[in-house]
Design a protein around this motif. Sequence first.
Motif, mmCIF file in Angstrom:
data_model
loop_
_atom_site.group_PDB
_atom_site.id
_atom_site.type_symbol
_atom_site.label_atom_id
_atom_site.label_comp_id
_atom_site.label_asym_id
_atom_site.label_seq_id
_atom_site.Cartn_x
_atom_site.Cartn_y
_atom_site.Cartn_z
ATOM 1 N N GLU A 197 1.095 7.014 -7.285
ATOM 2 C CA GLU A 197 1.771 8.186 -7.844
ATOM 3 C C GLU A 197 3.254 8.204 -7.488
ATOM 4 N N VAL A 198 3.617 7.634 -6.322
ATOM 5 C CA VAL A 198 5.019 7.634 -5.891
ATOM 6 C C VAL A 198 5.866 6.820 -6.861
ATOM 7 N N GLY A 199 5.402 5.623 -7.222
ATOM 8 C CA GLY A 199 6.150 4.793 -8.158
ATOM 9 C C GLY A 199 6.299 5.445 -9.511
ATOM 10 N N ILE A 200 5.249 6.118 -9.963
ATOM 11 C CA ILE A 200 5.297 6.769 -11.271
ATOM 12 C C ILE A 200 6.251 7.952 -11.252
ATOM 13 N N ALA A 201 6.225 8.741 -10.171
ATOM 14 C CA ALA A 201 7.186 9.838 -10.038
ATOM 15 C C ALA A 201 8.608 9.292 -9.965
ATOM 16 N N ALA A 202 8.785 8.162 -9.281
ATOM 17 C CA ALA A 202 10.112 7.546 -9.189
ATOM 18 C C ALA A 202 10.586 7.077 -10.564
ATOM 19 N N ALA A 203 9.677 6.539 -11.377
ATOM 20 C CA ALA A 203 10.044 6.110 -12.725
ATOM 21 C C ALA A 203 10.510 7.284 -13.566
ATOM 22 N N GLN A 204 9.844 8.413 -13.439
ATOM 23 C CA GLN A 204 10.243 9.597 -14.203
ATOM 24 C C GLN A 204 11.601 10.116 -13.746
ATOM 25 N N LEU A 205 11.863 10.057 -12.424
ATOM 26 C CA LEU A 205 13.187 10.418 -11.924
ATOM 27 C C LEU A 205 14.244 9.443 -12.434
ATOM 28 N N ALA A 206 13.886 8.156 -12.515
ATOM 29 C CA ALA A 206 14.824 7.152 -13.012
ATOM 30 C C ALA A 206 15.194 7.419 -14.465
ATOM 31 N N LEU A 207 14.207 7.744 -15.284
ATOM 32 C CA LEU A 207 14.482 8.033 -16.692
ATOM 33 C C LEU A 207 15.356 9.269 -16.835
ATOM 34 N N THR A 260 18.180 6.381 -7.560
ATOM 35 C CA THR A 260 19.448 6.075 -8.217
ATOM 36 C C THR A 260 20.277 5.154 -7.344
ATOM 37 N N ARG A 261 20.653 3.986 -7.902
ATOM 38 C CA ARG A 261 21.455 3.017 -7.159
ATOM 39 C C ARG A 261 22.805 2.779 -7.826
ATOM 40 N N GLY A 262 23.185 3.608 -8.753
ATOM 41 C CA GLY A 262 24.437 3.449 -9.485
ATOM 42 C C GLY A 262 24.282 4.078 -10.852
ATOM 43 N N THR A 263 25.322 3.974 -11.643
ATOM 44 C CA THR A 263 25.309 4.609 -12.957
ATOM 45 C C THR A 263 24.174 4.114 -13.838
ATOM 46 N N ALA A 264 23.897 2.793 -13.785
ATOM 47 C CA ALA A 264 22.948 2.214 -14.732
ATOM 48 C C ALA A 264 21.748 1.560 -14.058
ATOM 49 N N LEU A 265 21.654 1.646 -12.717
ATOM 50 C CA LEU A 265 20.571 0.963 -12.009
ATOM 51 C C LEU A 265 19.725 1.976 -11.255
ATOM 52 N N THR A 266 18.410 1.868 -11.421
ATOM 53 C CA THR A 266 17.462 2.706 -10.687
ATOM 54 C C THR A 266 16.350 1.833 -10.134
ATOM 55 N N VAL A 267 15.756 2.290 -9.039
ATOM 56 C CA VAL A 267 14.679 1.552 -8.379
ATOM 57 C C VAL A 267 13.470 2.475 -8.272
ATOM 58 N N ALA A 268 12.384 2.102 -8.919
ATOM 59 C CA ALA A 268 11.162 2.915 -8.943
ATOM 60 C C ALA A 268 10.019 2.096 -8.349
ATOM 61 N N THR A 269 9.712 2.349 -7.082
ATOM 62 C CA THR A 269 8.634 1.656 -6.395
ATOM 63 C C THR A 269 7.739 2.683 -5.716
ATOM 64 N N ASP A 270 6.618 2.214 -5.157
ATOM 65 C CA ASP A 270 5.747 3.141 -4.440
ATOM 66 C C ASP A 270 6.255 3.423 -3.028
ATOM 67 N N GLN A 271 7.490 2.968 -2.713
ATOM 68 C CA GLN A 271 8.150 3.310 -1.458
ATOM 69 C C GLN A 271 9.488 4.005 -1.712
ATOM 70 N N SER A 272 9.706 4.461 -2.935
ATOM 71 C CA SER A 272 10.952 5.132 -3.283
ATOM 72 C C SER A 272 10.928 6.598 -2.870
ATOM 73 N N THR A 326 0.815 -1.209 0.000
ATOM 74 C CA THR A 326 0.000 0.000 0.000
ATOM 75 C C THR A 326 0.851 1.263 0.000
ATOM 76 N N GLY A 327 2.094 1.145 -0.400
ATOM 77 C CA GLY A 327 2.940 2.322 -0.495
ATOM 78 C C GLY A 327 3.640 2.656 0.808
ATOM 79 N N ALA A 328 4.362 3.754 0.788
ATOM 80 C CA ALA A 328 5.182 4.159 1.925
ATOM 81 C C ALA A 328 4.362 4.868 2.986
ATOM 82 N N ILE A 329 4.799 4.732 4.242
ATOM 83 C CA ILE A 329 4.319 5.579 5.319
ATOM 84 C C ILE A 329 5.545 6.218 5.972
ATOM 85 N N ASP A 330 5.425 7.478 6.306
ATOM 86 C CA ASP A 330 6.545 8.225 6.877
ATOM 87 C C ASP A 330 6.297 8.464 8.361
#
Length: 389
Positions: free
Chosen positions: A357-367, A337-349, A320-324
């Motif tokens: 929306e968190v996972g989708i925003a993370a995907a855009q940051l990854a790209l 960003t986990r390195g030059t070529a690896l990114t992690v886009a989840t709803d807890q990123s 159900t996503g992240a809780i802070d």
Amino acid sequence: MKPDLTIIGAGLTGLTAAIEAAERGWQVTVAEAHSRPGGRARSLAAPYRANAGPHAIYVDGPWWAWLECRGLTPPIVEAPRYPSLVRAGGQFGPWPAELSEAIAALPAEAPTDESFRAWLLRHVDAKTAEAIVGVVFIVTFDHDPGRLSAAFAHQRLRRGLAGGVRYVTGGWSTLVDLLAERTASLGAQILTQTRMPALPAGPTILATSLATARQLTGDSSLTWPSARVATFDLGLRADGGPDWFRAIDLDERIYAARYSLADPTLAPPGHDLVQIAAACAPHERKADAESRVHRLLDQSWPDWRAGVQWHTSAIRTHCTGAIDLPGTTWHDRPAVTRGTALTVATDQSAAPGLFAEVGIAAAQLALQQLGESPGQPRATTESERSARL
């Protein structure tokens, strides 16, 4: 041909990333472990088309605008004009007007480093504070939202009550199909029933759960708190049903909705599809959560047991996503960003947004990161695209 980008996971995050990457001219491969795309956004097959994951889109969010500008918005319906039945302080009734007034009177901003309950008690009485904490369950799924960061909980409370919720006609698979079709039309390849035993070579987006990303990378820092929730889906005969669309137990942290009232295609004619979420404490058994749900239904729908035609249930953890917690924000979650070529886009990123929306925003940051790194995916040339066609 070796892809410019590999995306692991064909849920909403993975498909959004694939579309955006393919629009840039990248050669994209999406690996999905299941037999069809969708991830937690899949819907079950008829006759009861229950959603496995989220049930609504917040149309005031950036992802809705992303869908609109691409002509990918799915057919939607609004919540029907049936009342909500609410239990607060042990009493059943309509949504309390005084609760809405108390929420509206809260300050516009809340602190990050204070618990939501402590912050509320500086502005409202204890009974009202606990009712508001119960409302925040609906937008966090946590068993005790009062323990969360006041800023985190308050933002979700305001988003949840803003009235921008729409339901996807036919269930979330309707939207998944639109995204998958657009992905394929742009030349990206979706490989279903493809479980990756190890990280691929080259630029990669892990559009999975944090647990799967942790397993693939061996990176123990890929962890963040999330809620634990029991879900119960019921198919019932609709004859003699109650007049509510939602039954909300603010005391016991239970949310039940008759989604087929909004979208009749989700159930056979003359039947209801009811989907229920009950927050679970860390060690609560599913049977105990089920007993709480049954008590709510017994009080709000006295003859429900005689009408049951179908049912399914599950305990869902980290779904159900992240809780802070107090003192943390989305910036403190696992970095994309986990390195030059690896990114992690989840709803807890480490990305902003509500639920998916968190996972989708993370995907855009990854790209963005992969496009700017020294080993960035190259843009496919026109001759290469023609050759593939």
